[in-house]
Design a protein around this motif. Sequence first.
Motif, mmCIF file in Angstrom:
data_model
loop_
_atom_site.group_PDB
_atom_site.id
_atom_site.type_symbol
_atom_site.label_atom_id
_atom_site.label_comp_id
_atom_site.label_asym_id
_atom_site.label_seq_id
_atom_site.Cartn_x
_atom_site.Cartn_y
_atom_site.Cartn_z
ATOM 1 N N GLY A 155 -38.336 -8.182 -69.055
ATOM 2 C CA GLY A 155 -38.701 -7.180 -68.226
ATOM 3 C C GLY A 155 -38.074 -6.271 -67.486
ATOM 4 O O GLY A 155 -38.376 -5.345 -66.664
ATOM 5 N N GLY A 156 -35.998 -6.455 -67.267
ATOM 6 C CA GLY A 156 -35.110 -5.837 -66.765
ATOM 7 C C GLY A 156 -35.142 -6.960 -65.508
ATOM 8 O O GLY A 156 -35.603 -8.032 -65.234
ATOM 9 N N ALA A 157 -33.860 -6.230 -64.627
ATOM 10 C CA ALA A 157 -33.397 -6.644 -63.854
ATOM 11 C C ALA A 157 -34.892 -7.196 -62.453
ATOM 12 O O ALA A 157 -34.766 -7.817 -62.192
ATOM 13 C CB ALA A 157 -32.033 -6.109 -63.286
ATOM 14 N N GLY A 158 -35.271 -6.102 -62.468
ATOM 15 C CA GLY A 158 -36.343 -6.329 -61.498
ATOM 16 C C GLY A 158 -36.938 -7.039 -61.688
ATOM 17 O O GLY A 158 -37.782 -8.051 -60.812
ATOM 18 N N VAL A 159 -38.071 -7.357 -62.752
ATOM 19 C CA VAL A 159 -39.143 -7.895 -63.009
ATOM 20 C C VAL A 159 -37.829 -9.522 -63.543
ATOM 21 O O VAL A 159 -39.011 -10.458 -62.873
ATOM 22 C CB VAL A 159 -39.480 -8.035 -64.017
ATOM 23 N N GLY A 160 -37.398 -9.432 -63.547
ATOM 24 C CA GLY A 160 -36.172 -11.049 -64.215
ATOM 25 C C GLY A 160 -35.600 -11.186 -62.071
ATOM 26 O O GLY A 160 -36.567 -12.737 -62.128
ATOM 27 N N ILE A 161 -35.480 -10.985 -61.094
ATOM 28 C CA ILE A 161 -35.558 -11.669 -59.999
ATOM 29 C C ILE A 161 -36.902 -12.210 -59.799
ATOM 30 O O ILE A 161 -36.691 -12.609 -58.608
ATOM 31 C CB ILE A 161 -34.555 -10.206 -59.504
ATOM 32 N N ALA A 162 -37.868 -10.696 -59.591
ATOM 33 C CA ALA A 162 -39.163 -11.243 -58.920
ATOM 34 C C ALA A 162 -39.576 -12.994 -59.330
ATOM 35 O O ALA A 162 -40.172 -13.435 -58.763
ATOM 36 C CB ALA A 162 -40.199 -10.133 -59.137
ATOM 37 N N MET A 163 -39.445 -12.499 -61.196
ATOM 38 C CA MET A 163 -39.859 -14.163 -61.337
ATOM 39 C C MET A 163 -38.632 -15.271 -60.720
ATOM 40 O O MET A 163 -39.756 -16.276 -60.554
ATOM 41 C CB MET A 163 -39.901 -13.975 -62.393
ATOM 42 N N LEU A 164 -38.065 -15.118 -60.779
ATOM 43 C CA LEU A 164 -36.698 -16.104 -60.189
ATOM 44 C C LEU A 164 -37.045 -16.472 -58.708
ATOM 45 O O LEU A 164 -36.952 -17.367 -58.509
ATOM 46 C CB LEU A 164 -35.552 -15.283 -60.115
ATOM 47 N N VAL A 165 -38.202 -15.572 -57.922
ATOM 48 C CA VAL A 165 -38.050 -15.159 -56.818
ATOM 49 C C VAL A 165 -39.700 -16.481 -56.368
ATOM 50 O O VAL A 165 -40.066 -17.363 -55.434
ATOM 51 C CB VAL A 165 -38.160 -14.412 -55.640
ATOM 52 N N LEU A 166 -40.346 -15.698 -57.297
ATOM 53 C CA LEU A 166 -41.543 -16.621 -57.698
ATOM 54 C C LEU A 166 -41.412 -18.615 -57.409
ATOM 55 O O LEU A 166 -42.413 -18.866 -57.482
ATOM 56 C CB LEU A 166 -42.617 -16.503 -58.691
ATOM 57 N N VAL A 167 -40.669 -18.331 -59.240
ATOM 58 C CA VAL A 167 -40.548 -19.834 -59.774
ATOM 59 C C VAL A 167 -39.593 -20.106 -58.747
ATOM 60 O O VAL A 167 -40.135 -22.012 -58.418
ATOM 61 C CB VAL A 167 -39.646 -19.912 -60.518
ATOM 62 N N MET A 168 -38.823 -20.039 -57.623
ATOM 63 C CA MET A 168 -37.831 -20.710 -56.704
ATOM 64 C C MET A 168 -39.635 -21.549 -55.434
ATOM 65 O O MET A 168 -39.215 -22.672 -55.055
ATOM 66 C CB MET A 168 -36.864 -20.212 -56.262
ATOM 67 N N LEU A 169 -39.481 -20.395 -55.216
ATOM 68 C CA LEU A 169 -40.720 -20.289 -53.841
ATOM 69 C C LEU A 169 -42.777 -21.572 -55.152
ATOM 70 O O LEU A 169 -42.552 -22.491 -53.754
ATOM 71 C CB LEU A 169 -41.621 -19.346 -53.360
ATOM 72 N N ALA A 170 -42.477 -21.792 -55.494
ATOM 73 C CA ALA A 170 -43.401 -22.285 -56.465
ATOM 74 C C ALA A 170 -42.979 -23.583 -56.642
ATOM 75 O O ALA A 170 -43.107 -24.979 -56.436
ATOM 76 C CB ALA A 170 -43.870 -22.056 -58.035
ATOM 77 N N GLY A 171 -41.440 -23.890 -56.767
ATOM 78 C CA GLY A 171 -40.784 -24.679 -57.617
ATOM 79 C C GLY A 171 -40.663 -26.224 -55.759
ATOM 80 O O GLY A 171 -40.969 -26.887 -55.622
ATOM 81 N N PHE A 172 -40.082 -25.070 -54.345
ATOM 82 C CA PHE A 172 -40.255 -25.626 -53.672
ATOM 83 C C PHE A 172 -41.638 -26.229 -52.563
ATOM 84 O O PHE A 172 -42.361 -27.074 -52.685
ATOM 85 C CB PHE A 172 -39.755 -24.873 -52.512
ATOM 86 N N GLY A 173 -42.946 -25.420 -52.909
ATOM 87 C CA GLY A 173 -43.805 -26.266 -52.810
ATOM 88 C C GLY A 173 -44.458 -27.384 -53.338
ATOM 89 O O GLY A 173 -44.962 -28.151 -52.904
ATOM 90 N N ALA A 174 -44.514 -26.812 -55.070
ATOM 91 C CA ALA A 174 -44.498 -28.274 -56.128
ATOM 92 C C ALA A 174 -43.183 -29.621 -55.027
ATOM 93 O O ALA A 174 -44.489 -30.653 -55.013
ATOM 94 C CB ALA A 174 -44.150 -28.114 -57.413
ATOM 95 N N PHE A 175 -41.843 -29.287 -54.892
ATOM 96 C CA PHE A 175 -41.611 -30.142 -54.611
ATOM 97 C C PHE A 175 -42.263 -31.264 -53.028
ATOM 98 O O PHE A 175 -42.297 -32.212 -53.060
ATOM 99 C CB PHE A 175 -40.274 -30.207 -54.523
ATOM 100 N N LEU A 176 -42.535 -30.471 -52.478
ATOM 101 C CA LEU A 176 -43.079 -30.314 -51.198
ATOM 102 C C LEU A 176 -44.570 -31.285 -51.312
ATOM 103 O O LEU A 176 -44.646 -32.217 -50.442
ATOM 104 C CB LEU A 176 -43.168 -29.470 -50.475
ATOM 105 N N TRP A 177 -45.117 -30.778 -52.039
ATOM 106 C CA TRP A 177 -46.576 -31.591 -52.349
ATOM 107 C C TRP A 177 -46.759 -32.743 -52.494
ATOM 108 O O TRP A 177 -47.069 -33.721 -52.003
ATOM 109 C CB TRP A 177 -47.356 -30.679 -53.414
ATOM 110 N N LEU A 178 -45.262 -33.157 -53.818
ATOM 111 C CA LEU A 178 -45.189 -34.424 -54.231
ATOM 112 C C LEU A 178 -44.348 -35.338 -53.145
ATOM 113 O O LEU A 178 -44.924 -36.461 -53.360
ATOM 114 C CB LEU A 178 -44.050 -34.018 -55.025
ATOM 115 N N PHE A 179 -43.597 -34.353 -52.336
ATOM 116 C CA PHE A 179 -43.677 -35.399 -51.651
ATOM 117 C C PHE A 179 -44.277 -35.840 -50.880
ATOM 118 O O PHE A 179 -44.176 -37.000 -49.980
ATOM 119 C CB PHE A 179 -41.814 -34.270 -50.172
ATOM 120 N N ALA A 180 -45.268 -34.469 -50.320
ATOM 121 C CA ALA A 180 -45.897 -35.578 -49.108
ATOM 122 C C ALA A 180 -47.095 -36.279 -50.095
ATOM 123 O O ALA A 180 -47.969 -37.535 -49.770
ATOM 124 C CB ALA A 180 -47.229 -34.240 -49.357
#
Length: 312
Positions: A155-180
């Motif tokens: 997808g190129g640099a733009g798509v790559g950066i967007a996916m990276l941000v989404l995955v990191m946000l999703a990872g933080f949410g998943a960690f917080l859910w597991l922590f809870a």
Amino acid sequence: MTKLDFSFGNAVFHFLRMGDSRGFLLRFTLVYGLIALVISVISTALQWPLYEIYLRMFTEGDGDFAGYTDEINAASLNANLVSLVLMPVALGVWVIFEAASQRRFMRGDGFGLRLGADEGRIAVVGLIWIALLIAAYIGFAILVAIVAGLAFAFGGAGVGIAMLVLVMLAGFGAFLWLFARLSPAGALTIRDQQIRFFEAWRVTKGRTWTLFLAYLMLFLIAAVIVLVFYGLLGGLAFVQLLPVLEEGVTPTPAQFVGVITQPAFWGPAVLIFLLMSLFNGLFVHALGGPAALAAKHDPDWLGPDSVPEVFT
């Protein structure tokens, strides 16, 4: 002890709403803050050779890394070794204060620090958390590498950066859910005087999203307060640099270092760091509140009468 209803508001502010007739909160905050500040001072002193190299780099070398690479690498290695040595100390402090915090929540105890069976069991709970965090970090790093690699490749640099941000946000949410979901482990361990960890999964059933939002709120409040503290430090440095800025000249690295090493900066800065340390103590206790409230609402718990009298 009065058992509050399980709700978002009571979970977030449980550390305030359960009463503080014995002055627990003030004592906990002050002692934790002072100990944390002492550890920070010791850590800074032991790692000072690295900071001293950076100071020389900015004052003598005008920020040029080239002539200081070997020194920085050697000092960084020593700094990392110091961090490894201090890590068990930091973990020990957390264990002692976590046990004291949960004794307050679960038994209504006054403030007291000690090394005993409670602390030993909480230490085991902490080690299980560390193991889970390491496993989660490794798994998340692999997932990020795969997703980001595919996104950048197709997808190129733009798509790559967007996916990276989404995955990191999703990872933080998943960690917080597991922590809870597993957060009552310490409270259950103190309550039952036995190591309880994965039993927390059962206790939080039907309450996970309330806990998730409560922890999210606590972290957001903490983030805002920490940003305010750093804003005060930045404002303090700005005021000290104001004479240079008024001349329309961009401060040199040497001028900036000169400002932040002056007593006029360090005096207020030390006070700000002390307030930050005190806030850390308050936050550590507040963070245990939602978990303790969930543990108190365990449908399989018989209530305070099931705990031996010496612990009530």
